[in-house]
Design an enzyme around this catalytic site. Structure first.
Site, PDB file in Angstrom:
ATOM      1  N   CYS A 118       0.900  -1.402  -0.007  1.00 34.08           N
ATOM      2  CA  CYS A 118       0.073  -0.017  -0.085  1.00 34.08           C
ATOM      3  C   CYS A 118       0.801   1.256  -0.024  1.00 34.08           C
ATOM      4  CB  CYS A 118      -0.915   0.189   1.383  1.00 34.08           C
ATOM      5  SG  CYS A 118      -1.939  -1.496   1.255  1.00 34.08           S
ATOM      6  N   HIS A 260      -3.172   6.727   2.304  1.00 31.69           N
ATOM      7  CA  HIS A 260      -3.568   5.529   1.750  1.00 31.69           C
ATOM      8  C   HIS A 260      -4.980   5.149   2.450  1.00 31.69           C
ATOM      9  CE1 HIS A 260      -4.073   1.578   0.976  1.00 31.69           C
ATOM     10  NE2 HIS A 260      -3.822   0.968   2.195  1.00 31.69           N
ATOM     11  N   ASN A 290     -10.115  -0.483   0.138  1.00 30.45           N
ATOM     12  CA  ASN A 290      -8.802  -0.436   0.255  1.00 30.45           C
ATOM     13  C   ASN A 290      -8.209  -0.909  -1.038  1.00 30.45           C
ATOM     14  OD1 ASN A 290      -5.973  -0.942   0.691  1.00 30.45           O
ATOM     15  ND2 ASN A 290      -6.262  -1.326   2.704  1.00 30.45           N
TER      16      ASN A 290
HETATM   17  O1  UT7 Z   1      -3.713  -1.422   3.582  1.00 28.72           O
HETATM   18  C1  UT7 Z   1      -3.105  -2.104   4.416  1.00 28.72           C
HETATM   19  C2  UT7 Z   1      -3.331  -1.627   5.808  1.00 28.72           C
HETATM   20  N1  UT7 Z   1      -4.467  -2.144   6.517  1.00 28.72           N
HETATM   21  C3  UT7 Z   1      -4.960  -1.621   7.316  1.00 28.72           C
HETATM   22  O2  UT7 Z   1      -4.774  -0.491   7.646  1.00 28.72           O
HETATM   23  C4  UT7 Z   1      -6.035  -2.213   8.207  1.00 28.72           C
HETATM   24  C5  UT7 Z   1      -5.988  -1.720   9.605  1.00 28.72           C
HETATM   25  N2  UT7 Z   1      -7.043  -2.537  10.604  1.00 28.72           N
HETATM   26  C6  UT7 Z   1      -8.273  -2.234  10.449  1.00 28.72           C
HETATM   27  O3  UT7 Z   1      -8.832  -1.398   9.463  1.00 28.72           O
HETATM   28  C7  UT7 Z   1      -9.135  -2.745  11.546  1.00 28.72           C
HETATM   29  O4  UT7 Z   1      -8.270  -3.477  12.270  1.00 28.72           O
HETATM   30  C8  UT7 Z   1     -10.032  -3.865  10.909  1.00 28.72           C
HETATM   31  C9  UT7 Z   1     -11.101  -3.150  10.153  1.00 28.72           C
HETATM   32  C10 UT7 Z   1      -9.525  -4.918  10.191  1.00 28.72           C
HETATM   33  C11 UT7 Z   1     -10.965  -4.441  11.890  1.00 28.72           C
HETATM   34  O5  UT7 Z   1     -11.526  -3.484  12.952  1.00 28.72           O
HETATM   35  P1  UT7 Z   1     -11.353  -3.668  14.595  1.00 28.72           P
HETATM   36  O6  UT7 Z   1     -12.136  -2.650  14.759  1.00 28.72           O
HETATM   37  O7  UT7 Z   1      -9.792  -3.766  14.801  1.00 28.72           O
HETATM   38  O8  UT7 Z   1     -12.064  -4.872  14.712  1.00 28.72           O
HETATM   39  P2  UT7 Z   1     -11.423  -6.291  15.700  1.00 28.72           P
HETATM   40  O9  UT7 Z   1     -10.265  -6.982  14.713  1.00 28.72           O
HETATM   41  O10 UT7 Z   1     -11.052  -5.890  17.066  1.00 28.72           O
HETATM   42  O11 UT7 Z   1     -12.447  -7.039  15.860  1.00 28.72           O
HETATM   43  C12 UT7 Z   1     -13.600  -6.713  16.574  1.00 28.72           C
HETATM   44  C13 UT7 Z   1     -14.649  -7.799  16.691  1.00 28.72           C
HETATM   45  C14 UT7 Z   1     -14.237  -9.395  17.002  1.00 28.72           C
HETATM   46  O12 UT7 Z   1     -15.151  -9.882  17.430  1.00 28.72           O
HETATM   47  P3  UT7 Z   1     -14.918 -10.116  19.230  1.00 28.72           P
HETATM   48  O13 UT7 Z   1     -13.640 -10.922  19.413  1.00 28.72           O
HETATM   49  O14 UT7 Z   1     -14.928  -8.862  19.943  1.00 28.72           O
HETATM   50  O15 UT7 Z   1     -16.245 -11.087  19.683  1.00 28.72           O
HETATM   51  C15 UT7 Z   1     -14.041  -9.874  15.599  1.00 28.72           C
HETATM   52  O16 UT7 Z   1     -14.074 -11.123  15.564  1.00 28.72           O
HETATM   53  O17 UT7 Z   1     -15.348  -7.919  15.377  1.00 28.72           O
HETATM   54  C16 UT7 Z   1     -15.367  -9.132  14.857  1.00 28.72           C
HETATM   55  N3  UT7 Z   1     -14.986  -8.998  13.463  1.00 28.72           N
HETATM   56  C17 UT7 Z   1     -16.240  -8.651  12.683  1.00 28.72           C
HETATM   57  N4  UT7 Z   1     -17.552  -8.784  12.882  1.00 28.72           N
HETATM   58  C18 UT7 Z   1     -18.406  -8.693  11.800  1.00 28.72           C
HETATM   59  C19 UT7 Z   1     -14.075  -9.061  12.779  1.00 28.72           C
HETATM   60  N5  UT7 Z   1     -14.320  -8.940  11.449  1.00 28.72           N
HETATM   61  C20 UT7 Z   1     -15.615  -8.706  11.291  1.00 28.72           C
HETATM   62  C21 UT7 Z   1     -16.686  -8.443  10.197  1.00 28.72           C
HETATM   63  N6  UT7 Z   1     -17.989  -8.470  10.370  1.00 28.72           N
HETATM   64  N7  UT7 Z   1     -16.167  -8.504   9.124  1.00 28.72           N
END
Ligand code: UT7
Length: 333
Positions: A118, A260, A290
């Site tokens: 990215c 980005h 993205n």
């Molecule tokens: O281009 C390269 C750069 N990449 C990035 O910049 C990505 C950076 N990271 C992010 O944008 C975020 O971390 C994400 C959007 C990928 C995830 O968001 P988050 O707020 O960090 O969520 P999380 O991974 O902490 O997950 C929170 C909860 C979890 O459930 P529990 O453990 O709290 O019960 C996940 O299992 O959300 C759950 N979860 C989802 N729920 C519904 C994870 N993905 C999903 C989903 N739909 N798609």
């Protein structure tokens, strides 16, 4: 304002291309356990474009974006001296830039791929500016293009909601030092954290039957979203501040912040940390998700088409992602 350049470099035109086929959050919620509400509130994404044709590749999008940029300034492709294709999803591991060179008729151009995920477009612009500012070349086409839909595990809800396919292009030209618009850059890599975001090569479990030699394949995108999020929000503001300060500039000089397009929460958190007003953020990820190396040139092209960016305004561009790599370029438009 300090200037370190021997000669100048200027972005003459931008172009972009996205596939026709769009994929909404609701459609994704039919294949994995997620919802439009979760995706939109956590990322700001509503839909993304995906390349669906069987013989379509990053090359096709790269050609369209390049032709779009060339058309805007009526430049003949034969005037391009160098093509840099920033991509992590080539259709040939030996490189895809040469296919674009041939298909757009850039008969005088050298062409190579640059892999920096990215951050690829930022590294591409910086690489191009070196060739221009030292006088090696006159016209360089920098393309950021990715089709990560081909490398996504569509049963993994933590990654399949994020990415989309696109290409963006910029034609950068050598100019006098006084007209230089690529003012300075700041680049970083920290390989200690490469496992946080990768499309890793995996060996098959047993070697070739006659040779003690393992072959393998590339896996799907694997990401530790939380760690990448924390890294982006902590490191990107520092990179921007370092780059501004190297130019004796401050955040008050910034007219546009173009990051980005990974996650709207990241864009806002970086702007907050820098005390840059949110009205200065350029964002279009709600429509495209993205798009990796394409995200910055795609958003830049849209902002230019919308007449947002005015002459002489300061645009701070920052990329971040796998590697981990991150970096900033400060541009006077
Ligand atoms: O281009 C390269 C750069 N990449 C990035 O910049 C990505 C950076 N990271 C992010 O944008 C975020 O971390 C994400 C959007 C990928 C995830 O968001 P988050 O707020 O960090 O969520 P999380 O991974 O902490 O997950 C929170 C909860 C979890 O459930 P529990 O453990 O709290 O019960 C996940 O299992 O959300 C759950 N979860 C989802 N729920 C519904 C994870 N993905 C999903 C989903 N739909 N798609």
């Amino acid at each position: 304002m300090k200037s370190f350049m021997i000669q100048g470099a200027k972005i003459l035109a931008t172009g972009s291309a996205v596939p026709n086929s769009s994929l909404s959050n609701n459609q994704i919620s039919n294949i994995v356990n997620t919802s439009d509400e979760w995706i939109f509130t956590r990322t700001g994404i509503k839909e993304r474009r995906v390349l669906t044709g069987i013989n379509q590749s990053v090359v096709d999008l790269g050609i369209l974006a390049s032709m779009d940029a060339l058309k805007k300034i009526s430049m003949d492709p034969s005037e391009i001296d160098l093509i840099i294709l920033a991509t992590s999803s080539p259709n040939d591991l030996f490189g895809s830039a040469s296919q674009i060179q041939c298909k757009i008729g850039a008969t005088n151009a050298v062409a190579f791929d640059l892999t920096a995920a990215c951050s690829g477009f930022v590294l591409g612009i910086v690489t191009a500016s070196q060739f221009l500012q030292n006088g090696s070349y006159r016209n360089i086409l920098v393309i950021g293009a990715d089709v990560l839909s081909k490398w996504i595990d569509w049963s993994d809800r933590s990654t399949c909601i994020l990415f989309g396919d696109a290409a963006g292009a910029a034609i950068v030209q050598r100019c006098s030092n006084q007209n230089n618009s690529i003012l300075n850059f700041q680049l970083n890599t920290d390989g200690k954290y490469s496992e946080h975001l990768s499309i890793a090569y995996k060996n098959y479990t047993s070697p070739h039957s006659k040779l003690n030699l393992y072959q393998g394949y590339f896996n799907y995108v694997a990401m530790n979203g939380k760690e990448v999020y924390k890294f982006a929000v902590s490191q990107v503001p520092l990179s921007i501040l370092k780059c501004l300060s190297s130019l004796d500039m401050s955040v008050n000089d910034v007219d546009w912040l173009l990051l980005h397009q990974a996650n709207e929460r990241i864009l806002k958190a970086v702007a907050d940390k820098l005390s840059i007003n949110k009205s200065k953020i350029i964002a279009n990820l709600s429509k495209y998700g993205n798009t990796s190396a394409a995200s910055i040139p795609l958003a830049l092209d849209e902002a230019v088409q919308d007449d947002k960016i005015l002459d002489s305004q300061i645009v701070v561009i920052a990329g971040f992602g796998a590697g981990l790599t991150w970096g900033t370029v400060v541009i006077r438009w």
